[in-house]
Design a protein around this motif. Structure first.
Motif, PDB file in Angstrom:
ATOM      1  N   LEU A   8      -0.147  -4.262   8.018  1.00 40.37           N
ATOM      2  CA  LEU A   8       0.529  -4.516   6.745  1.00 40.37           C
ATOM      3  C   LEU A   8       0.030  -3.560   5.660  1.00 40.37           C
ATOM      4  O   LEU A   8       0.824  -3.029   4.877  1.00 40.37           O
ATOM      5  N   VAL A   9      -1.272  -3.317   5.621  1.00 45.82           N
ATOM      6  CA  VAL A   9      -1.833  -2.415   4.619  1.00 45.82           C
ATOM      7  C   VAL A   9      -1.355  -0.984   4.870  1.00 45.82           C
ATOM      8  O   VAL A   9      -0.924  -0.289   3.941  1.00 45.82           O
ATOM      9  N   GLU A  10      -1.414  -0.538   6.128  1.00 48.37           N
ATOM     10  CA  GLU A  10      -0.956   0.814   6.455  1.00 48.37           C
ATOM     11  C   GLU A  10       0.529   0.984   6.160  1.00 48.37           C
ATOM     12  O   GLU A  10       0.960   2.005   5.601  1.00 48.37           O
ATOM     13  N   GLY A  11       1.321  -0.001   6.542  1.00 49.58           N
ATOM     14  CA  GLY A  11       2.761   0.067   6.299  1.00 49.58           C
ATOM     15  C   GLY A  11       3.091   0.093   4.820  1.00 49.58           C
ATOM     16  O   GLY A  11       3.965   0.841   4.378  1.00 49.58           O
ATOM     17  N   GLY A  12       2.387  -0.719   4.044  1.00 44.31           N
ATOM     18  CA  GLY A  12       2.611  -0.721   2.599  1.00 44.31           C
ATOM     19  C   GLY A  12       2.263   0.610   1.966  1.00 44.31           C
ATOM     20  O   GLY A  12       2.980   1.104   1.096  1.00 44.31           O
ATOM     21  N   ALA A  13       1.167   1.218   2.425  1.00 39.26           N
ATOM     22  CA  ALA A  13       0.772   2.530   1.895  1.00 39.26           C
ATOM     23  C   ALA A  13       1.811   3.592   2.247  1.00 39.26           C
ATOM     24  O   ALA A  13       2.141   4.451   1.417  1.00 39.26           O
ATOM     25  N   LEU A  14       2.352   3.543   3.458  1.00 38.31           N
ATOM     26  CA  LEU A  14       3.378   4.511   3.845  1.00 38.31           C
ATOM     27  C   LEU A  14       4.666   4.327   3.047  1.00 38.31           C
ATOM     28  O   LEU A  14       5.291   5.308   2.639  1.00 38.31           O
ATOM     29  N   VAL A  15       5.053   3.087   2.818  1.00 36.92           N
ATOM     30  CA  VAL A  15       6.269   2.832   2.041  1.00 36.92           C
ATOM     31  C   VAL A  15       6.097   3.333   0.606  1.00 36.92           C
ATOM     32  O   VAL A  15       6.984   3.997   0.056  1.00 36.92           O
ATOM     33  N   VAL A  16       4.949   3.047   0.005  1.00 36.95           N
ATOM     34  CA  VAL A  16       4.709   3.491  -1.373  1.00 36.95           C
ATOM     35  C   VAL A  16       4.637   5.014  -1.445  1.00 36.95           C
ATOM     36  O   VAL A  16       5.262   5.640  -2.309  1.00 36.95           O
ATOM     37  N   GLY A  17       3.894   5.625  -0.523  1.00 34.70           N
ATOM     38  CA  GLY A  17       3.784   7.084  -0.519  1.00 34.70           C
ATOM     39  C   GLY A  17       5.124   7.766  -0.279  1.00 34.70           C
ATOM     40  O   GLY A  17       5.475   8.748  -0.931  1.00 34.70           O
ATOM     41  N   GLY A  18       5.893   7.238   0.658  1.00 34.17           N
ATOM     42  CA  GLY A  18       7.221   7.787   0.929  1.00 34.17           C
ATOM     43  C   GLY A  18       8.159   7.610  -0.251  1.00 34.17           C
ATOM     44  O   GLY A  18       8.957   8.497  -0.576  1.00 34.17           O
ATOM     45  N   GLY A  19       8.064   6.465  -0.913  1.00 31.91           N
ATOM     46  CA  GLY A  19       8.900   6.229  -2.092  1.00 31.91           C
ATOM     47  C   GLY A  19       8.568   7.184  -3.226  1.00 31.91           C
ATOM     48  O   GLY A  19       9.457   7.683  -3.916  1.00 31.91           O
ATOM     49  N   LEU A  20       7.287   7.452  -3.405  1.00 34.80           N
ATOM     50  CA  LEU A  20       6.885   8.410  -4.446  1.00 34.80           C
ATOM     51  C   LEU A  20       7.395   9.811  -4.131  1.00 34.80           C
ATOM     52  O   LEU A  20       7.870  10.521  -5.023  1.00 34.80           O
ATOM     53  N   LEU A  21       7.292  10.212  -2.866  1.00 37.96           N
ATOM     54  CA  LEU A  21       7.835  11.525  -2.490  1.00 37.96           C
ATOM     55  C   LEU A  21       9.343  11.567  -2.686  1.00 37.96           C
ATOM     56  O   LEU A  21       9.889  12.565  -3.144  1.00 37.96           O
ATOM     57  N   ARG A  22      10.001  10.493  -2.319  1.00 44.08           N
ATOM     58  CA  ARG A  22      11.467  10.438  -2.438  1.00 44.08           C
ATOM     59  C   ARG A  22      11.903  10.498  -3.894  1.00 44.08           C
ATOM     60  O   ARG A  22      12.838  11.197  -4.242  1.00 44.08           O
ATOM     61  N   LEU A  23      11.202   9.763  -4.767  1.00 45.70           N
ATOM     62  CA  LEU A  23      11.615   9.709  -6.164  1.00 45.70           C
ATOM     63  C   LEU A  23      11.209  10.941  -6.955  1.00 45.70           C
ATOM     64  O   LEU A  23      11.986  11.442  -7.765  1.00 45.70           O
ATOM     65  N   PHE A  24       9.971  11.386  -6.757  1.00 42.81           N
ATOM     66  CA  PHE A  24       9.440  12.444  -7.614  1.00 42.81           C
ATOM     67  C   PHE A  24       9.296  13.788  -6.917  1.00 42.81           C
ATOM     68  O   PHE A  24       8.883  14.757  -7.546  1.00 42.81           O
ATOM     69  N   GLY A  25       9.620  13.866  -5.626  1.00 50.58           N
ATOM     70  CA  GLY A  25       9.457  15.116  -4.889  1.00 50.58           C
ATOM     71  C   GLY A  25      10.441  16.188  -5.318  1.00 50.58           C
ATOM     72  O   GLY A  25      10.090  17.361  -5.388  1.00 50.58           O
ATOM     73  N   GLY A  26      11.661  15.782  -5.578  1.00 49.55           N
ATOM     74  CA  GLY A  26      12.684  16.731  -6.003  1.00 49.55           C
ATOM     75  C   GLY A  26      12.834  17.891  -5.037  1.00 49.55           C
ATOM     76  O   GLY A  26      13.105  17.702  -3.860  1.00 49.55           O
TER      77      GLY A  26
END
Length: 65
Positions: A8-26
């Motif tokens: 759960l901790v690893e999955g949550g970190a991946l979702v948050v990290g992926g979301g940040l890349l998706r939103l702010f990666g441009g």
């Protein structure tokens, strides 16, 4: 830490990290990868880990009861 909680901790970190890349990666390029699609892949992998962790936690409760 129980295997389900670790997932759960690893999955949550991946979702948050992926979301940040998706939103702010441009238009950011990370080596061969563009940030946008990489963020989506990380979020999908994190979602699978979240489901696996939840399944392991519920299975552990059923076996101990």
């Amino acid at each position: 830490m129980a295997p389900g909680k670790a997932r759960l901790v690893e999955g949550g970190a991946l979702v948050v990290g992926g979301g940040l890349l998706r939103l702010f990666g441009g238009d950011l390029e990370l080596g061969w990868f563009e940030a946008h699609p990489l963020g989506v892949v990380l979020m999908l992998a994190g979602g699978v880990q979240l489901l696996d962790g939840a399944w392991r936690l519920t299975r552990g409760r059923r076996e101990s009861a």
